[in-house]
Design a protein around this motif. Sequence first.
Motif, short mmCIF file in Angstrom:
data_model
loop_
_atom_site.label_atom_id
_atom_site.label_comp_id
_atom_site.label_asym_id
_atom_site.label_seq_id
_atom_site.Cartn_x
_atom_site.Cartn_y
_atom_site.Cartn_z
N ALA A 46 37.64 32.99 36.57
CA ALA A 46 37.75 34.37 37.03
C ALA A 46 36.50 35.14 36.62
CB ALA A 46 38.98 35.03 36.41
N PRO A 47 36.14 36.20 37.38
CA PRO A 47 34.96 36.98 37.02
C PRO A 47 35.10 37.60 35.63
CG PRO A 47 35.72 37.53 39.24
CD PRO A 47 36.79 36.68 38.61
N VAL A 48 34.00 37.59 34.87
CA VAL A 48 34.00 38.21 33.55
C VAL A 48 33.92 39.73 33.68
CG1 VAL A 48 32.69 38.42 31.40
CG2 VAL A 48 33.03 36.17 32.45
N LEU A 49 33.16 40.20 34.67
CA LEU A 49 32.96 41.64 34.86
C LEU A 49 34.00 42.16 35.84
CD1 LEU A 49 29.07 41.55 35.19
CD2 LEU A 49 30.44 41.94 33.14
N ARG A 50 34.90 43.02 35.35
CA ARG A 50 36.08 43.39 36.14
C ARG A 50 35.92 44.69 36.90
NH1 ARG A 50 40.24 43.06 31.18
NH2 ARG A 50 38.89 44.82 30.65
N ASP A 51 35.22 45.68 36.34
CA ASP A 51 35.14 46.98 36.98
C ASP A 51 33.81 47.64 36.65
OD1 ASP A 51 35.36 47.93 34.34
OD2 ASP A 51 37.54 48.11 34.49
N ARG A 52 33.64 48.87 37.13
CA ARG A 52 32.37 49.57 36.99
C ARG A 52 31.98 49.76 35.52
NH1 ARG A 52 27.93 51.71 40.07
NH2 ARG A 52 26.96 53.29 38.76
N SER A 53 32.94 50.11 34.67
CA SER A 53 32.60 50.32 33.27
C SER A 53 32.15 49.03 32.61
CB SER A 53 33.79 50.92 32.50
OG SER A 53 34.88 50.02 32.48
N TRP A 117 30.81 36.48 42.19
CA TRP A 117 32.21 36.67 42.60
C TRP A 117 32.74 38.04 42.21
CZ3 TRP A 117 34.29 31.96 39.38
CH2 TRP A 117 33.91 32.10 38.04
N ALA A 118 31.98 38.84 41.46
CA ALA A 118 32.44 40.15 41.02
C ALA A 118 31.78 41.23 41.87
CB ALA A 118 32.12 40.36 39.55
N GLU A 119 32.55 41.85 42.73
CA GLU A 119 31.99 42.88 43.61
C GLU A 119 31.41 44.06 42.82
OE1 GLU A 119 30.45 44.69 46.62
OE2 GLU A 119 31.42 42.73 46.85
N PRO A 120 32.03 44.51 41.71
CA PRO A 120 31.41 45.60 40.95
C PRO A 120 30.01 45.25 40.44
CG PRO A 120 33.70 45.33 40.30
CD PRO A 120 33.37 44.16 41.17
N ALA A 121 29.80 44.00 40.05
CA ALA A 121 28.47 43.58 39.60
C ALA A 121 27.48 43.62 40.75
CB ALA A 121 28.54 42.18 38.99
N GLY A 125 24.19 45.92 40.96
CA GLY A 125 22.93 45.22 41.14
C GLY A 125 22.19 45.72 42.36
N ARG A 126 22.92 45.94 43.45
CA ARG A 126 22.32 46.48 44.67
C ARG A 126 21.75 47.88 44.42
NH1 ARG A 126 26.64 46.35 47.35
NH2 ARG A 126 26.47 44.20 48.10
N THR A 138 14.44 45.49 46.77
CA THR A 138 15.10 46.38 47.72
C THR A 138 15.52 45.63 48.98
OG1 THR A 138 12.94 47.04 48.63
CG2 THR A 138 13.86 48.40 46.88
N ALA A 139 14.83 44.52 49.30
CA ALA A 139 15.17 43.73 50.49
C ALA A 139 16.17 42.61 50.19
CB ALA A 139 13.90 43.13 51.08
N ALA A 140 16.56 42.44 48.93
CA ALA A 140 17.45 41.33 48.56
C ALA A 140 18.83 41.49 49.22
CB ALA A 140 17.61 41.27 47.05
N GLU A 141 19.47 40.36 49.47
CA GLU A 141 20.83 40.33 50.00
C GLU A 141 21.80 40.07 48.85
OE1 GLU A 141 23.65 37.78 53.10
OE2 GLU A 141 21.52 37.30 52.90
N TRP A 142 22.85 40.88 48.75
CA TRP A 142 23.85 40.76 47.70
C TRP A 142 25.15 40.35 48.35
CZ3 TRP A 142 22.24 42.00 42.65
CH2 TRP A 142 20.93 42.51 42.59
N ARG A 143 25.61 39.15 48.03
CA ARG A 143 26.75 38.60 48.76
C ARG A 143 27.82 38.09 47.81
NH1 ARG A 143 24.21 34.83 52.12
NH2 ARG A 143 25.08 32.97 51.15
N ARG A 144 29.05 38.44 48.10
CA ARG A 144 30.16 37.97 47.28
C ARG A 144 30.47 36.52 47.61
NH1 ARG A 144 36.02 40.96 46.30
NH2 ARG A 144 36.60 39.71 44.47
N ALA A 145 30.60 35.70 46.59
CA ALA A 145 30.91 34.28 46.77
C ALA A 145 31.62 33.78 45.53
CB ALA A 145 29.64 33.46 47.01
N ARG A 146 32.61 32.97 45.71
CA ARG A 146 33.30 32.37 44.58
C ARG A 146 32.43 31.26 44.00
NH1 ARG A 146 38.25 32.10 42.37
NH2 ARG A 146 38.86 30.16 41.32
#
Length: 331
Positions: A46-53, A117-121, A125-126, A138-146
């Motif tokens: 499971a993702p270690v980073l759970r939320d914005r905080s 896998w952590a959307e908040p991260a 990052g974006r 600034t041109a990087a792609e940020w993609r959610r993936a398990r």
Amino acid sequence: MNATLPTAEVLRATLAGLLDGLPPKQAAQAVDRLIANYRGTTPTDAPVLRDRSDVAAYAAYRMPATFEAVRSALAALREAAPDWAPATHTDVGGGTGAASWAVAGAWAGPRTTVLDWAEPALALGRELAGLSGIPALTAAEWRRARIGAGLELAPTDLITVSYVLKELTADVRTALVDTAAAAAQAVVVVEPGTPDGYARIIEARDRLIAAGLSVAAPCPHDEACPIEPGTDWCHFSARVSRSSLHRQVKGGSLPYEDEKFSYVVATRFAAQPVGARVIRKPQIRKGQVLLDLCTRDEALRRATVTKRHGELYRAARDIAWGDEWPPGGNA
């Protein structure tokens, strides 16, 4: 943001500006939990980073150190293959993008894809990348993936996997390293500089070699590590400058800290590893310097450099942990 500044300075300024309003108490609580996870021994799926905080605290607490560790590993790759530069880069388990910042500082223009896998991260990052003013970020792609056994990686020049393997179960670690080896021309894996972090690096190193890659750094060779298991571990150190927020979140007073890390760099293209590498902090004594070395003939040895060695002695007094010895490879 002034992108003409060194990438490390841009990162510190970007973090400070973005996290300026982070409540210290909330950040400290999140950091405490993250430290427990970072230093623990139980892998997870499971993702270690759970939320914005969590993510904001992580960025303040770990991102500068991760950046410096990966930057050191990339410097070793550039030393071994000075004429090579990646056009594409995939940051696996990249979180808020520390490794991608290091890649952007090492080469101009690689197209980066960050997978996590952590959307908040990814969101933070974006945001950080957008504030950086650095074109490759600034041109990087940020993609959610398990980040799991079923992860598919498109062919790419460079894959970074930094501080990720510890979060994975053994079978997933194996699958990820094998997938990275099949997809990339160069693979850089970084883990904490602890005995178990070193063990994961050795496991990854063995699998990368079995997949047909060659070790470019830190090892001078592709043979078995000469360190006897359980007696010692190979790791290095990177100096990390602390911002005022960083010191506040971590409860420290010094303007810097030393990040201990283990790593391996492996390539499918020709690279020239160093003939010998300093694998411990040099010991400077009156009239002599003691250097612990890993050498190309697969042996560990201690070199004693004294004043009678002239220029070599002066070089030894300036040599750093992790550097090639002798400088330039000439005895």
